[in-house]
Write an enzyme that holds these catalytic residues in place. Sequence first.
Site, PDB file in Angstrom:
ATOM      1  N   HIS A   1      -6.224   9.579  -1.232  1.00 17.08           N
ATOM      2  CA  HIS A   1      -7.169   9.686   0.121  1.00 17.08           C
ATOM      3  C   HIS A   1      -6.316  10.035   1.396  1.00 17.08           C
ATOM      4  CE1 HIS A   1      -5.336   5.413  -0.154  1.00 17.08           C
ATOM      5  NE2 HIS A   1      -4.859   5.687   1.098  1.00 17.08           N
TER       6      HIS A   1
ATOM      7  N   ASP B   1       1.081   4.927  -0.396  1.00 12.75           N
ATOM      8  CA  ASP B   1       0.344   6.354  -0.296  1.00 12.75           C
ATOM      9  C   ASP B   1       0.789   7.267  -1.186  1.00 12.75           C
ATOM     10  OD1 ASP B   1      -2.123   5.876   1.846  1.00 12.75           O
ATOM     11  OD2 ASP B   1      -0.391   5.389   2.859  1.00 12.75           O
TER      12      ASP B   1
ATOM     13  N   HIS C   1       0.883  -1.229  -0.136  1.00 15.69           N
ATOM     14  CA  HIS C   1       0.079  -0.164   0.131  1.00 15.69           C
ATOM     15  C   HIS C   1       0.910   1.301   0.009  1.00 15.69           C
ATOM     16  CE1 HIS C   1      -3.589   2.436   0.761  1.00 15.69           C
ATOM     17  NE2 HIS C   1      -2.939   2.991   1.733  1.00 15.69           N
TER      18      HIS C   1
ATOM     19  N   ASP D   1      -8.199   1.731   1.906  1.00 15.79           N
ATOM     20  CA  ASP D   1      -7.627   2.506   2.862  1.00 15.79           C
ATOM     21  C   ASP D   1      -8.419   3.867   2.837  1.00 15.79           C
ATOM     22  OD1 ASP D   1      -6.252   3.424   5.009  1.00 15.79           O
ATOM     23  OD2 ASP D   1      -4.542   4.428   4.046  1.00 15.79           O
TER      24      ASP D   1
HETATM   25 ZN   LIG Z   1      -3.320   4.886   2.456  1.00 17.20          ZN
END
Ligand SMILES: [Zn+2]
Length: 1019
Positions: A556, A246, A244, A356
Amino acid sequence: MHNDRKLVENRITRELNERVFPLVHTDRRSFVIEAGPDLDHLEPFEVRSSWGAPWATTWFRFSAEIPDEWARARVEAVIDLGFHPDAAGFQCEGLLVDVRDDGSFTPLQGIHPRRTNYAVKAAPGPVQLHLEAASNPTFLGFQPSRFGLLATAGDRPLYRFRRADLVLVDSEAEALAYDMEVLDGVMRALAIDDPRRARLLRTLADALDRIPDVAAARRVVAPAMAEDFGDAVRHRSVAIGHAHIDTAWLWPMRETVRKCTRTFASAVALMDDYPEYKFCASSAQHYTWIEEHHPELFAKIAERVDRGQWVPVGGMWVEADMNLPSGESLVRQIVFGQRYFEERFGRRCTEVWIPDVFGYPAGLPQVFALGGMDRFVTQKLSWNRENRFPHSTFWWEGLDGTRVLTHFPPVDTYNAEITPKEFAFSITNFQDHGWSTDSLMPFGHGDGGGGPTREMVERARRLAHIDARATLEIDAPAAMFDRIERDIERGAQTPVWRGELYFEMHRGTLTSQIETKLGNRRCERLLVEAELWAATLGRDADVDHLWKQVLTQQFHDILPGSSIAWVHADAETVFAEVGAELEARISDLLAEVAGSGVSIANRADVPVDEVVVLDTALAPGLAGEHVQTLADGRSAALVSVPAFGVALLEPRSVTDRVVLSDTSMTNGHLAVRWDAAGNITSIIDLVHARELLPNGEYAAVLELAVDHPVEYDAWDLESWTRSGGVPLTGLDGVEVEIVDDGPIVGRVRVRRTFGPSTSIVTYQLRAGSPQLEVHIELDWHHDEHLLSMAFPVDVRASTATCDVQFGVVERPTHPSSPWDAAKFEVCAHRFVDLAEPDFGVAILNNGRYGHGLFDGAVRVSLARAANYPDPNADRGHHEVTLAILPHGAGLAEVRDAAARLNAPLRVVDSGTGDAVATPVVTVTGADGANAPGVEVDAVKLADDGSGDLIVRLHEAVGNRTRIALASVGRITDAWRCNLLEEAETGEEVGDAVVTLTLRPFQIVTLRLRRSATDDGRIR
Ligand SMILES: [Zn+2]
């Protein structure tokens, strides 16, 4: 032997660490290290030296000699940059590279806190490695930090280099260590009284007794490793490698490019060693970065996609926030994402992948399905503070009835490590064993942790058949969904969850970093507007690159306002630049769309026939008796202009006038009164003969509350925060002034100083208008406070209707059940409405999202002031306009008013067109009248260059409605399309008009082919 279980377990823990794992490396040679800012300026460097100013890059060269006796043995480099042992990512990282003669380099593999080893495939003799290292600061413990901006980060080195060695690896000892670690984990996940637990304890103790004889110890554990639980039907855990990443968060986006490079290079390298290993990655933007910066790595990824080892998922441009982007932005996330995956890899994604994201609006299932994805993966609701979601796999049914097959991985994380403990938890935590046998386990360290490791894949091999209840295999998410769908086809009773997937946490992200949110709101509207005016001229708007920039910022942790200061500064720069470019283009387009003379342009999907305040002073000739010049120099006039159209500015006379006294303001619709402190004491709807305010209460009251979240400052708003709010209604520090006294517009200004902050609230009533506008200017300097504006209304409604993407949702106005109570702060885009069957009151806005609905009022969250992760978040100047609108039955009038509030008219005084252009598209009811409650999301030329017109629209308020659609060029053919503008079914065209029925909340994308006019143009 008496019961010594606890003691032996402690023995196993210690001896695994101190006696078994140390057997893996049988010899070592230290590297000679050089370091510097680039490869041309390296200097000798010692282990245990400090390195790495915040956000800087350091290059390392490691040199050593592989001795002859290591020939044909397994040799690895082990590099520890000084990693914090507690976190897998979120700190320094390195990338081993192959340096070419010209100084450019190819990524080999990342070096991360939990992936410190690199397989050196070299013969005896000298070996040299090059590493690019990033000294990213950490942001631990929710504390304000100076590291969030380069300017305040300082230059003191952050890390102390710990280790750089060549080691000789004993593969048998390594296998033994993995075996024993897995058996130990399996044992501890069993119940205390499970007979197998006792047997495994003895097996492990016996094996420890054989150490250091590796072969003998392996013989002891072999039977336990090979235990076979037969072919009975068991749960199947599908593990998929993942990282994951970001798109920006506790680091700026420039660092994300490198995080992707390191992680993706590591994922490819692991595939070479483990043919069964598979890895999935989302976000077309991330792939785009690799394609631009490291084409050879991208080529390797593409090759693994072909082989099925690398699995693109998500079908979106980034893993965007889902609450805050407009509906059309969500569509474009999928359009640009799916197009990218198809163009580069020859396939579209079949699963939405947003594990997420902070809540999932009710319109999404339809959007996903129309974008070609009827499967959806997330796990975020496992973080819910108040209520446990009752399913792991279910049909999620959206506003219009569309269902997508949804799965929440029961391991409750997207960063699993495939430990026996996680495996056991994912089996017991799965909530749908009654009808389904499959679940997903995404594994790998995210955010610079380097993704999956060799240890995880080794554990996956060992866990495959070791549990009586479940098997584990590495496979693509699609394999799991395929099997679930087969079960459903065979009649499995699948639960259905209807409506939004509200996230019971992170409610402050509806308000934090409000200027980032406003930048996005402005740009997503300008993009659609540029497409509209270009289509009016028969042209492609050529704004794809601007769309992509905006979509990236919808990530996000950016749009929700949860990133460091640097990220938000970058976002606001992008929005300012994109906004300026779009304004310039729109101005050029409108100059052609408009005829000569002064015109007004209406980008909204509703006609305007009302008093408007134009953002400009009008020339003396125009500013006649029908125009009121306001105190701030702007002009107010009654004008008419069609939806999506342009009209000559021809102010008309006003019959319904605004009349003011010192404490009141009235037109034919509303009578508003205020007191000496500027508090609104009464609003009477003269048409419906109703007082809007409950007895003794004020409207549009500022409320100030201390805002101390328990954890995640910028993210969270607590349930008790608002109830501690203090209304700002006193006389102290207040100035009240009538600034415009009619007859076309009345405006009253209330200036209020409270502590370090100041507000200027202007109440505005327009002639003929049924709504009172409340413009708020804030000079906001509070620390850790929430400022709201409260609108108590005398309406008895147990739910409020909130405007969201592609429709409206009902939220409770009371905390009667735990599920209702959790919704103490909710997202609404342009309005919230409280209604009785025949009468309602809506609160409109042109730039806020967070709303509280309890206690008989609508509260609009105006500003927060979190200290983590950006210690200066939101302090400064902000503006927004709210409005209070009483209305009769239904929501269509409210939606229209909200559309107008969010699309003020433009004045075009430099028109060059021959005449004012006709609107490119008109949407009416089948009877030719206005089509109430139908919203047009996009009007543009088709992306395929065919010249076809694309019109995307939806039913927005929950009616079944029949509409007629016409275009300025005669429509000859029409098709209903998916979001990617691919025709799916033909629509009948009668006399150049397309007539169709919309189901409640249905989205329709139409492709219209039109005949050209005499000059060959369609306009
Ligand atoms: Zn995230």
